[in-house]
Scaffold this motif. Sequence first.
Motif, short mmCIF file in Angstrom:
data_model
loop_
_atom_site.label_atom_id
_atom_site.label_comp_id
_atom_site.label_asym_id
_atom_site.label_seq_id
_atom_site.Cartn_x
_atom_site.Cartn_y
_atom_site.Cartn_z
N GLN A 95 -84.38 8.47 12.65
CA GLN A 95 -85.56 8.92 13.40
C GLN A 95 -86.81 8.90 12.51
O GLN A 95 -87.88 8.50 12.93
CB GLN A 95 -85.33 10.34 13.94
CG GLN A 95 -84.51 10.37 15.21
CD GLN A 95 -84.16 11.80 15.60
OE1 GLN A 95 -83.70 12.59 14.77
NE2 GLN A 95 -84.37 12.14 16.86
N LYS A 97 -87.27 7.03 9.91
CA LYS A 97 -87.62 5.64 9.67
C LYS A 97 -88.44 5.09 10.84
O LYS A 97 -89.48 4.43 10.64
CB LYS A 97 -86.33 4.82 9.51
CG LYS A 97 -86.47 3.72 8.51
CD LYS A 97 -85.13 3.11 8.16
CE LYS A 97 -85.40 1.78 7.48
NZ LYS A 97 -84.16 1.07 7.19
N ALA A 98 -87.98 5.37 12.04
CA ALA A 98 -88.68 4.89 13.24
C ALA A 98 -90.07 5.52 13.33
O ALA A 98 -91.05 4.86 13.66
CB ALA A 98 -87.87 5.21 14.48
N ALA A 101 -92.41 3.95 10.93
CA ALA A 101 -92.74 2.56 11.31
C ALA A 101 -93.86 2.50 12.34
O ALA A 101 -94.44 1.44 12.56
CB ALA A 101 -91.49 1.86 11.83
N GLU A 102 -94.18 3.63 12.95
CA GLU A 102 -95.30 3.63 13.89
C GLU A 102 -96.64 3.58 13.16
O GLU A 102 -97.68 3.40 13.79
CB GLU A 102 -95.25 4.89 14.78
CG GLU A 102 -94.07 4.91 15.74
CD GLU A 102 -93.99 6.24 16.47
OE1 GLU A 102 -95.05 6.83 16.77
OE2 GLU A 102 -92.85 6.70 16.72
N LYS A 119 -95.77 -2.07 7.91
CA LYS A 119 -95.28 -0.84 8.53
C LYS A 119 -94.90 0.16 7.44
O LYS A 119 -94.36 -0.22 6.41
CB LYS A 119 -94.04 -1.15 9.37
CG LYS A 119 -94.41 -1.76 10.70
CD LYS A 119 -93.18 -1.93 11.56
CE LYS A 119 -93.62 -2.49 12.90
NZ LYS A 119 -92.52 -3.16 13.60
#
Lengths: 287, 434
Positions: A95, A97-98, A101-102, A119
């Motif tokens: 989570q 990491k995601a 990445a935003e 990113k």
Amino acid sequence: MKKILNGLAAFGLVMAGTFGAALAAEEGHNAAEPTHFPILHPAQEKWTFAGPFGTYDRAQLQRGLKVYKEVCSACHSMNLVAFRTLQDLGYSEAQVKAFAAEYEVQDGPNAEGEMFTRKATPNDHFPSPFANDAAAAAANNGAVPPDMSLLAKARSVERGFPTFIFDIFTQYAEGGPDYIHALLNGYDQQPPAGMEIAEGTHYNPYFINGKSLAMAKPISDGQVTYDDGAPQTVDQYSRDVAAFLMWAAEPHLEIRKQTGFRVMVFMLLFAGLIYLTKRKVWANVAH
Amino acid sequence: MSGGHSTYSPKTGLGRWMDARMPLPRLVHDSFVSYPVPRNLNYAYTFGGILSLMLAAQILTGIVLAMHYANDTSLAFQSVEKIMRDVNSGWLLRYLHSNGASMFFIAVYVHIMRGLYYGSYKAPRELLWILGCIIYLLMMATGFMGYVLPWGQMSFWGATVITGFFTAIPVVGDWIQQLLLGGFSVDNPTLNRFFALHYLLPFMIAGVVVLHVWALHVVGQTNPTGIEVKSKTDVVAFTPYATIKDAFGMIVFGLVFAYFVFYIPNYLGHPDNYIQANSLKTPAHIVPEWYYLPFYAILRAITFNIGPIDSKLGGVLAMFGSIAVLFFVPWLDTSKVRSAAYRPWYKLFFWLFVVNAIFLGWLGSRPAEGTYVALAQMSTLYYFAFFLIIMPVLGLIETPRRLPNSITEAVLEKNKGGAPVHPTGATASPETKG
Ligand code: HEM
């Protein structure tokens, strides 16, 4: 001995009198031209992380992060906080990491000598909304929105005598979150008649440094959608973001208090043993 | 050491070998085991040991902090935050060090007040007292420079204000200020030299502490009666008697220290120091750390010119004078009796002095305006009057209470029908040895 006590009592009375006079002098300002700030003192709120056994409420921190991300981060940087530390809020590695990445961060130079954006990864810190302080000031009526990493420890309204003495025993250390909460809820009040508010600034009686600040009311009811059913009000938003900012400023608060408890218990026991030993050693020696 | 000869007799072969070549174990034994101390010492006397412990703690935490600290204006603030966030237990180290400095000062204030109460500065302990004053001065310098290192707003502006005092000195003032700053304003050279000095001074303190303890062990400790040790029944051996009592004092003090570190670590600090230094933005109120506040109040109390001395120089002179006067206390006190326990009037004025000093501290944290200025002037007046008028005059006119003939007699009086006077433990009394 009696003389001494009487003397001390008299001195105490004189001191108390002058103390009172001094405090009265500080209070005696006129409403339209206040000289001491903040005009109103923040109320003392309840926080889960207060007190000797305080812990952060993970759901609250997650909501606070959401408020920061969707509202405050448009103007306020938070550049001491790394994405990886968001795992503390109860997110999994994936989570985080995601989430990272935003965001886009600048990197480089690459093999061609060019800077490039990529990113963000969990090891990056939250990027700043503005390229530099000058850009931030230009976009905000000349005032730089302060970095938020330490904001919850960098503001605290003076508590005054004698409250500051009681604070030692009540372990009051939430002056920052109380301040942030009060500030965000302090926008809807009207300045007293006759008070001049500088152009481009907004009256807020809780602002620590004057009668108005360059930040307009940043958040309104219903602006951020919560998916856990918490009320979507300014009051709740400001509690959540203040708690989140406390975490950002003091990420090791929980372990600090837990370690503290163990240390105190150990030292109390140790002190007891040493005291008994001392009694034994001195038992036969008048002193 | 005081008087008697050494009672150390090494029991092992290695011990004897060492003793013939470099009798360090003998020195330690004579100083911290068989060394005789008055039997009636109370807990106010444990603060010397507590201070040594705090010095060691500051040096240990400081050295580890220095391994992670970046001594550069563009990195210092972030490096301290890295210690707080990423270094293993870094938050603990840093809170121990910053609160440790405060605890160090609490201990030194109790220690100094103990000295003033029991007349510890009187002959033959003048040099011991002066060495203590030097340690206190070095501590002030160390604490001030340490506070600059995290490079927050109060670090920067505190350094600006305090180094600015020196410009009040005629002729050489500007030159001294530039020497301290390494330039015309607080900047990277200032931070660099402050770090170097902040690393150095604690070791100089340690050196002066050795002299302080040496002087102490020559003249011996005072005690609550203020009467000198006269016979062997007046004293007990340092170990185990003083050792265990000091240990208890230390651990109770450690509890207070731990309470601050773990529960209210920022209580004694200023929130503005969590804002990175910014030379373009002056904080609303610039205040030094709490332990300098009484002197800060004295500095700002002088708001008027005195003849050729303008108020700025006057303030600086008053501030330095308030510390300098401590050095002369042994000669300002004219009383033949040491301890305040037998001086009813001195006792009253002493406690007034303590309350007044705390009040001055509170005033130092207030803005210098309105009633506060007048109050600070009154308090400053009492501060100096205590040393310069009350101490010399009171010693001449006060009738002290009857003094006991000896420590033993005082103890006996206090403990009528209590425990026996002679220490009975085999380890105990120096008279059963050597
Ligand atoms: C007499 C003993 C000492 C005293 C009273 C003292 C006091 C202080 C104070 C008040 C600070 C500022 C704390 C803060 O607000 O963060 C500080 C910081 C610092 N001190 Fe010391 N110190 C002592 C010994 C040492 C020693 C021996 C070292 C070893 C090099 C050291 C290294 C540091 C470092 C690196 C900092 C900056 C990190 C920080 O701000 O936490 N100190 N000191």
